[in-house]
Design an enzyme around this catalytic site. Structure first.
Site, PDB file in Angstrom:
ATOM      1  N   GLU A  66       7.317   8.762   2.154  1.00 26.26           N
ATOM      2  CA  GLU A  66       7.848   7.880   1.118  1.00 26.26           C
ATOM      3  C   GLU A  66       9.006   8.507   0.352  1.00 26.26           C
ATOM      4  OE1 GLU A  66       3.732   6.386   1.978  1.00 26.26           O
ATOM      5  OE2 GLU A  66       4.702   8.345   1.807  1.00 26.26           O
ATOM      6  N   GLU A 124      -3.463   6.734   3.522  1.00 25.61           N
ATOM      7  CA  GLU A 124      -4.171   6.166   2.376  1.00 25.61           C
ATOM      8  C   GLU A 124      -5.431   5.431   2.827  1.00 25.61           C
ATOM      9  OE1 GLU A 124      -1.095   5.168  -1.073  1.00 25.61           O
ATOM     10  OE2 GLU A 124      -0.543   4.156   0.796  1.00 25.61           O
TER      11      GLU A 124
END
Length: 270
Positions: A129, A109
Site C-alpha cells: 500500500e 488482512e
C-alpha cells in the site's frame, strides 16, 4: 460465476476463494460472500478451513474495483471490510487458513483474521500500500501488529519488503509450515482436531482469550477464573475428565511420543 465455494467434511466447512485468474484478488462480491457464511455458518459447523484455488491465497484488493471514490465512499468501503473480517475473527467457529503463493495487502488482512495459519514454502507476504499511495483498510493495522509487531509492519509498508514463508513463520505470520501443496491437508487435519474439542472451550478461546489478553492483569485474571469455572462445570468437560481418569483418553506426550499424542511435528511448532 461463484467466487467462493463452500464444502463440508463432517463438522468442518471448507471455504475456497475461486478467482485464480486474478490471483484470488478480493472483490466486494467475494468479501460479502464470506460475511454471509460467517453470519450463519450452521449449528453443526465446528471449524472452518479458508483455502484458495490456484497458486495463490490472495493478492489483495481487486484494484479493478478501486475506482475514484469520494472520502465518504472510501470510508464506507473500509468499514465494510472491517465488519466482514470482524465476523471471521469474532465468530463462534475457529478458522484455519491454508496459505500459499501471494498473501498480499487485503489477502494478508483476511489471513490475519483467521485464528491459525498454515503456510506452504511458496507463500510470500507483502503490504504494498505504501508504494501505491494507499493505507491498509481491512483491519490490518490492528491485527497484523498483534502478530508481528508495529515496527515489522512499518518496515513492510515503508520499504515494500516481502517476507518469504520462513521469514513469515519466524515473524509470527504463520503457526505451521507445510510441504508444498500440503497446506490444505494440514489445515483440514488441524480443523478436524479443533472440531473435536469441547464447544465451550473453543468458545472461551475465541471470545474470552482475546479480551483477557487486552485487559488489565486484575481484570484478565477475574475473567479467566469465571471462564474456567464455566468451562469446567459443563457436562462435556466432566465427561472428558472422567474418560481421562478412567484411562480412556490419550495422555499428552512429546512430539515423538506415543499414547496417541497430538503433538507438533517437525517445523510446525512455534
Amino acid at each position: 460465476m461463484t467466487t467462493l465455494s463452500i464444502d463440508r467434511q463432517g463438522g468442518v466447512a471448507v471455504l475456497t476463494l475461486r478467482r485464480p485468474a486474478k490471483r484470488n484478488a478480493l472483490d466486494d462480491a467475494t468479501v460479502l460472500s464470506v460475511e454471509r457464511f460467517f453470519r450463519q455458518p450452521g449449528a453443526d459447523v465446528r471449524a472452518v478451513v479458508l483455502d484458495a484455488e490456484g497458486d495463490h491465497f490472495s493478492a489483495g484488493l481487486d484494484l479493478g474495483e478501486l475506482t475514484e471514490r469520494s472520502t465518504e465512499e472510501a470510508l464506507e468501503h473500509s468499514l465494510m471490510w472491517h465488519r466482514v473480517f470482524d465476523t471471521v475473527e469474532g465468530g463462534r467457529v475457529p478458522v484455519v487458513a491454508a496459505l500459499k503463493g501471494a498473501v498480499i495487502g487485503g489477502g494478508l488482512e483476511l489471513a490475519a483474521s483467521a485464528h491459525i495459519r498454515v503456510a506452504e514454502p511458496s507463500t510470500f507476504y507483502a503490504l504494498p500500500e505504501g508504494q501505491r499511495g494507499l493505507f491498509v483498510g481491512g483491519g490490518g493495522s490492528v491485527r497484523i501488529p498483534r502478530l508481528i509487531g508495529a515496527h515489522r509492519m512499518a518496515d513492510m509498508m515503508l520499504t515494500g519488503r516481502v517476507l518469504d514463508a520462513a521469514e513469515g513463520q519466524a515473524a509470527g505470520l504463520s503457526q505451521y509450515l507445510a510441504e508444498e501443496g500440503g497446506a490444505r491437508a494440514r489445515a483440514l487435519e488441524l480443523a478436524e482436531r479443533i472440531a473435536a474439542n469441547a464447544p465451550l472451550t473453543n468458545f472461551a478461546v475465541l471470545q474470552a482469550l482475546p479480551r483477557i489478553a487486552e485487559a488489565s492483569p486484575a481484570g484478565g485474571l477475574l475473567l479467566e477464573s469465571l471462564m474456567s469455572a464455566v468451562a469446567a462445570g459443563s457436562r462435556d468437560a466432566q465427561e472428558r475428565m472422567r474418560a481421562f481418569l478412567d484411562g480412556r483418553a490419550a495422555k499428552v506426550a512429546g512430539a515423538h511420543g506415543s499414547h496417541g499424542s497430538h503433538g507438533s511435528h517437525g517445523k510446525d511448532a512455534r
